[in-house]
Write a protein that holds these residues in place. Structure first.
Motif, short mmCIF file in Angstrom:
data_model
loop_
_atom_site.label_atom_id
_atom_site.label_comp_id
_atom_site.label_asym_id
_atom_site.label_seq_id
_atom_site.Cartn_x
_atom_site.Cartn_y
_atom_site.Cartn_z
N VAL A 410 6.04 -1.12 -0.89
CA VAL A 410 6.86 -2.25 -0.45
C VAL A 410 6.09 -3.55 -0.63
O VAL A 410 5.03 -3.74 -0.01
N PRO A 411 6.58 -4.50 -1.44
CA PRO A 411 5.93 -5.82 -1.59
C PRO A 411 6.10 -6.65 -0.31
O PRO A 411 6.94 -6.36 0.54
N ILE A 412 5.33 -7.73 -0.22
CA ILE A 412 5.36 -8.54 1.00
C ILE A 412 6.63 -9.37 1.11
O ILE A 412 6.97 -9.83 2.19
N ASP A 413 7.37 -9.57 0.00
CA ASP A 413 8.59 -10.38 0.07
C ASP A 413 9.85 -9.51 0.11
O ASP A 413 10.95 -10.02 -0.09
N ALA A 414 9.69 -8.21 0.36
CA ALA A 414 10.85 -7.32 0.41
C ALA A 414 11.78 -7.74 1.55
O ALA A 414 11.31 -8.04 2.66
N PRO A 415 13.09 -7.78 1.31
CA PRO A 415 14.02 -8.18 2.37
C PRO A 415 14.12 -7.11 3.45
O PRO A 415 13.57 -6.02 3.32
N ASN A 416 14.82 -7.44 4.50
CA ASN A 416 15.02 -6.51 5.61
C ASN A 416 16.50 -6.23 5.78
O ASN A 416 17.26 -7.14 6.13
N PRO A 417 16.99 -5.01 5.51
CA PRO A 417 16.20 -3.85 5.08
C PRO A 417 15.97 -3.87 3.57
O PRO A 417 16.69 -4.52 2.83
N TYR A 418 14.96 -3.13 3.12
CA TYR A 418 14.67 -3.05 1.70
C TYR A 418 15.17 -1.74 1.13
O TYR A 418 15.37 -0.75 1.84
N ARG A 419 15.35 -1.74 -0.20
CA ARG A 419 15.78 -0.55 -0.93
C ARG A 419 14.89 -0.38 -2.15
O ARG A 419 13.99 -1.17 -2.40
N SER A 420 15.17 0.63 -2.94
CA SER A 420 14.31 0.94 -4.08
C SER A 420 14.27 -0.21 -5.08
O SER A 420 13.27 -0.41 -5.76
N ALA A 421 15.37 -1.00 -5.17
CA ALA A 421 15.40 -2.12 -6.10
C ALA A 421 14.38 -3.18 -5.75
O ALA A 421 13.98 -3.97 -6.60
N ASN A 422 13.93 -3.22 -4.49
CA ASN A 422 12.96 -4.22 -4.04
C ASN A 422 11.53 -3.70 -4.07
O ASN A 422 10.61 -4.45 -3.73
N CYS A 423 11.34 -2.43 -4.42
CA CYS A 423 10.02 -1.79 -4.28
C CYS A 423 9.57 -1.20 -5.62
O CYS A 423 10.33 -1.18 -6.59
N LEU A 424 8.34 -0.70 -5.66
CA LEU A 424 7.80 -0.08 -6.86
C LEU A 424 7.74 1.43 -6.67
O LEU A 424 7.20 1.92 -5.67
N CYS A 425 8.27 2.15 -7.63
CA CYS A 425 8.30 3.61 -7.58
C CYS A 425 6.99 4.16 -8.18
O CYS A 425 6.67 3.88 -9.34
N VAL A 426 6.25 4.92 -7.41
CA VAL A 426 4.96 5.45 -7.84
C VAL A 426 5.13 6.43 -9.00
O VAL A 426 4.34 6.43 -9.96
N GLN A 427 6.16 7.25 -8.94
CA GLN A 427 6.37 8.24 -10.00
C GLN A 427 6.65 7.57 -11.35
O GLN A 427 6.28 8.10 -12.41
N ASN A 428 7.28 6.41 -11.31
CA ASN A 428 7.52 5.68 -12.55
C ASN A 428 6.21 5.18 -13.15
O ASN A 428 6.02 5.19 -14.36
N ILE A 429 5.30 4.74 -12.28
CA ILE A 429 3.99 4.29 -12.75
C ILE A 429 3.22 5.46 -13.36
O ILE A 429 2.57 5.33 -14.39
N LEU A 430 3.33 6.64 -12.72
CA LEU A 430 2.65 7.83 -13.24
C LEU A 430 3.14 8.16 -14.65
O LEU A 430 2.34 8.51 -15.53
N ARG A 431 4.44 8.07 -14.86
CA ARG A 431 4.98 8.35 -16.20
C ARG A 431 4.37 7.42 -17.24
O ARG A 431 4.01 7.84 -18.34
#
Length: 819
Positions: A410-431
């Motif tokens: 979760v980035p520091i500017d993520a809204p409340n509440p946040y969803r996947s569109a606001n965050c970074l998916c670790v599995q995508n980075i692994l790919r």
């Protein structure tokens, strides 16, 4: 139009200007619009200590309007000339007034570059000078560029690189400008060969212009389908050209210093060498052999055969320890969340892990408090450091969650509440890491893994490759929270508290994490609340302590070293001398890759000065520096608790965080307040200091994240919902982004729940009154990626004509925007 003033040796005084030029200037200033007249010019000139204008002087100039042909401006210009004002100073005053028409009286109608820089091929350690000179000096300004990047301190006609290093290789160009006019020199290519990569120790003693082979190709044994990379380097002037040969015949597309075949076959086997030549002489490199064999074919075998293979593998494993071609790490700690609970531990966790990994020869980029676009750009830069056989480690400390087996940071500017569109998916980075054919991928995620009840998005990700080089170390189990512990005023994550005690042990990474998990299990503070979970597909005995065995001077290695060095260049210490005789030293220290401490110290004070104090101010608005938090007597007062033993004593300290937000050079003012003995009046002097782009500011992480970078966590990398998310705006500060419409993102469901927050908090615990559990990392301004136009956005290429066209075209656009 009066004849323009031409360049002369030394500064030209106003009193030497011709009468027609003075008359024309006077006419323009007399009838100028408010803000550009002679009174405004007098105010600008009077602000200079050397040119003093009294109220009586201005009154005498003003009375000239009563005379038949009197001109206040004429009188003022004559007065300035008598008091030593130069044409250069007048140009600066008129530029500040933005009086374009008056400036045209003092300059050429165009700019002509008469001396262009020459391309050079040199050895590392030499002194290199690139020269550019334009007609119009001193009314023109110079700026050197390496590809699209400005060269720090490259504002003189001569660019000196002393000593030159292999990282200085590239294309250089000089821009000469004055107001809205500009011209570019020709491109100059600088090739730097690393002297350490050649066994010939007599190269440095050779004549400077003599052609020398300093990087020799190396023999290779490959299998069908492997990549062939041969490299040759030569130094000499004129710049050498290259031609590769195999078995005596010249190779097509073999006219570069690096010859590559992406997928070899048996026909590529043979004897290779490179011929380097210029207009004066030519030399051949060493001849080397390239052997290409067939890949092993899988066959059926009996249980006995398998036992023999396993025994052979064990013997080979004992004889040959795994090695890494390089080791790089990205460490991100998010604490200062805008819409979610603040955290304390990531700062200490990232700092301690950075120091430990550097002892293991990792190249470490450590960053605090990143927005979504900054995190995505940081990961993109991290991926550039990876290559075949590299050990890559990603550590994240901050708020996070896990849905459907996918982990989200979760980035520091993520809204409340946040969803996947606001965050970074670790599995995508692994790919993306797997695409680099890395030797080891380690993820250490110090965050909560509870389900996000506001996010029911089902991600559509490309399948991961089946590889035996992945290790996940989760600070807590699936569906559980991760905690911080505070001791002696500083906080650690529970995971890092135990990990740091074992990280330097020479053990297989999964064995090491198993022992950390056992240590955590014996901690009564988190019993029943937090337990380390390890996921691994590692089939080799790979450890973080494995040695590095680089391909000497390989292109990938050079790129990694350059990229890492970019993010860790500190400004050089400076000694400023003021007119009153006081000397102030400026020093710089890096706390993280995006956090720097500036300290000032008085090193010399004349005896006639009773008291003086130097402080720094006027920082760029990008950094959002609170003046109340600067120029403190101790590092702790600035928020810097980690560099106490590394900083000198008896200084004033200023901590600059979020350097990734810096769009231009870091420019600030050093103010000196002093008082002479027996005089109560306080005097002051100011000096402007430009330290370029320090640390991670060079990487441009503040730019809007590009959609084609394939790091989007929502849907697939090319999904239409990506563009929709980037262009939409948030109107309700209490809700997350508007969900994608089904038509634009088929097969993905985005429910829109209410915005009530019912996340439960765990009970607080204590241990003998000396430590306490802080809030968990389950919970973490609205999402709005920053928009910035790069100063000179040009891709690196060997085509200098294309470089010049793009660079010139962008500068014209920038000038139009400024005008």
């Amino acid at each position: 139009m009066a004849k323009p003033v031409r360049s002369v040796a030394g500064p030209l005084h106003l009193s030497h200007l011709s009468e027609p030029v003075l008359r024309r200037l006077s006419e323009l200033l007399d009838r100028a619009a408010p803000g550009k007249g002679w009174r405004d010019l007098a105010q600008r000139a009077g602000s200079r200590g050397r040119v003093r204008l009294s109220p009586l002087d201005l009154e005498q100039c003003s009375l000239k309007v009563l005379e038949p042909k009197g001109s206040p401006s004429w009188s003022l210009l004559k007065l300035l000339g008598e008091r030593g004002c130069t044409v250069v100073e007048l140009v600066e005053f008129l530029q500040a007034l933005e009086h374009t028409e008056a400036l045209q009286c003092l300059s050429y109608p165009g700019i002509e570059v008469v001396v262009h820089p020459d391309s050079q091929a040199v050895l590392s350690g030499q002194v290199v000078k690139l020269c550019c000179w334009a007609v119009g000096h001193p009314f023109v300004h110079y700026q050197w560029f390496k590809q699209e990047k400005e060269v720090p301190h490259g504002k003189a006609p001569e660019l000196v690189l002393n000593p030159v290093t292999i990282h200085d290789s590239g294309f250089y160009i000089c821009r000469v400008n004055r107001d809205s006019s500009f011209a570019f020199s020709r491109w100059a290519r600088l090739d730097v060969c690393d002297l350490q990569s050649t066994p010939d120790g007599n190269l440095m003693a050779s004549p400077e212009n003599k052609l020398r082979i300093c990087v020799q190709p190396r023999p290779q044994t490959l299998t069908v389908g492997d990549a062939l990379v041969l490299e040759c380097g030569a130094a000499g002037n004129p710049v050498p050209h290259y031609q590769w040969f195999r078995n005596g015949f010249p190779l097509e597309n073999g006219d570069k210093n690096v010859y590559m075949v992406t997928s070899v076959d048996e026909e590529h086997q043979g004897t290779y060498w490179c011929h380097a030549s210029n207009e004066q002489e030519g030399r051949d490199s060493q001849k080397i052999e390239v052997v290409v064999g067939r890949k092993a074919v899988a066959v059926e075998c009996t249980e006995g055969d398998l036992s023999d293979l396993q025994a052979a593998d064990l013997q080979e494993e004992s004889d040959h320890r795994p090695v890494a071609t390089d080791k790089v790490a990205l460490l991100i700690g998010n604490m200062s969340y805008r819409h979610h609970p603040q955290l304390k531990a990531p700062m200490v966790d990232v700092y301690e892990l950075t120091n430990l990994l550097r002892q293991l020869d990792f190249k470490v980029v450590s960053l605090l408090d990143l927005t979504e676009s900054e995190m995505r750009n940081a990961v993109s830069e991290f991926l550039l450091l990876l290559d075949k056989g590299v050990y890559g480690l990603l550590y994240y400390a901050g708020h996070g969650y896990e849905n459907y087996g996918n982990s989200f940071m979760v980035p520091i500017d993520a809204p409340n509440p946040y969803r996947s569109a606001n965050c970074l998916c670790v599995q995508n980075i692994l790919r993306r890491m797997q695409e680099k054919e890395t030797g080891l991928n380690v993820f250490l995620l110090d965050m909560c893994r509870k389900r996000n009840e506001y996010d029911d998005t089902v991600l559509v990700l490309d399948a991961l490759k089946v590889t035996a080089n992945i290790v996940f170390g989760y600070a807590t189990c699936q569906g559980a929270e991760a905690f911080e512990i505070e001791q002696s005023g500083l906080a650690n994550g529970i995971f890092m508290k135990f990990l740091k005690d074992r990280l330097l042990e020479d053990k297989k990474i999964t064995v090491l994490l198993d022992e950390v998990a056992e240590d955590m299990g014996r901690c009564h503070l988190t019993e029943g609340k937090q337990a380390l979970e390890i996921r691994s597909s590692l089939s080799e005995k790979r450890a973080l302590t494995d040695p590095i065995q680089q391909t000497l001077a390989s292109a990938g290695s050079l790129a990694r070293n350059l990229q890492w060095a970019k993010a860790h260049e500190l400004p050089e210490s400076k000694c400023l001398e003021f007119r009153c005789g006081v000397q102030v030293q400026l020093g710089f220290a890096a706390e993280f890759s995006n956090v720097m401490v500036i300290y000032t110290r008085l090193v010399q004070k004349p005896p006639e000065i009773a008291a003086c104090r130097a402080y720094i101010t006027d920082f760029a608005l990008d950094l959002d520096v609170d003046p109340k938090e600067t120029n403190k007597g101790t590092p702790e007062e600035t928020g810097s608790y980690l560099l106490l033993k590394d900083l000198p004593k008896h200084c004033l300290y200023t901590r600059l965080s979020s350097l990734q937000k810096l769009k231009e050079h870091l420019i600030f003012t050093v103010c000196l307040h002093y008082e002479y003995s027996g005089i109560e009046e306080m005097m002051d002097e100011r000096k402007e200091v430009n330290v370029g782009k320090p640390l991670v500011a060079k990487l441009g992480l503040h730019h809007r994240f590009k959609a084609n970078s394939c790091l989007q966590s929502c849907c697939t990398a090319d999904s239409p919902c990506l563009n929709q998310r980037e262009t939409s705006s948030v109107t309700n500060k209490h809700c997350a982004l508007s969900p994608c419409q089904p038509a634009s993102c088929p097969g993905v469901c985005h429910p829109h729940p209410s915005c009530s927050d019912s996340i439960r908090r765990p009970e607080a615990c204590s241990c003998n009154g000396s430590s306490k559990i802080l809030p968990s990392r389950q919970e973490a301004q609205n999402y709005s990626p920053p928009v910035d136009v790069s100063n000179v956005p040009v891709e690196t290429t060997d085509d200098t004509a294309e470089l010049e066209f793009l660079l010139s075209d962008h500068f014209r656009l920038s000038q139009r925007q400024q005008l």
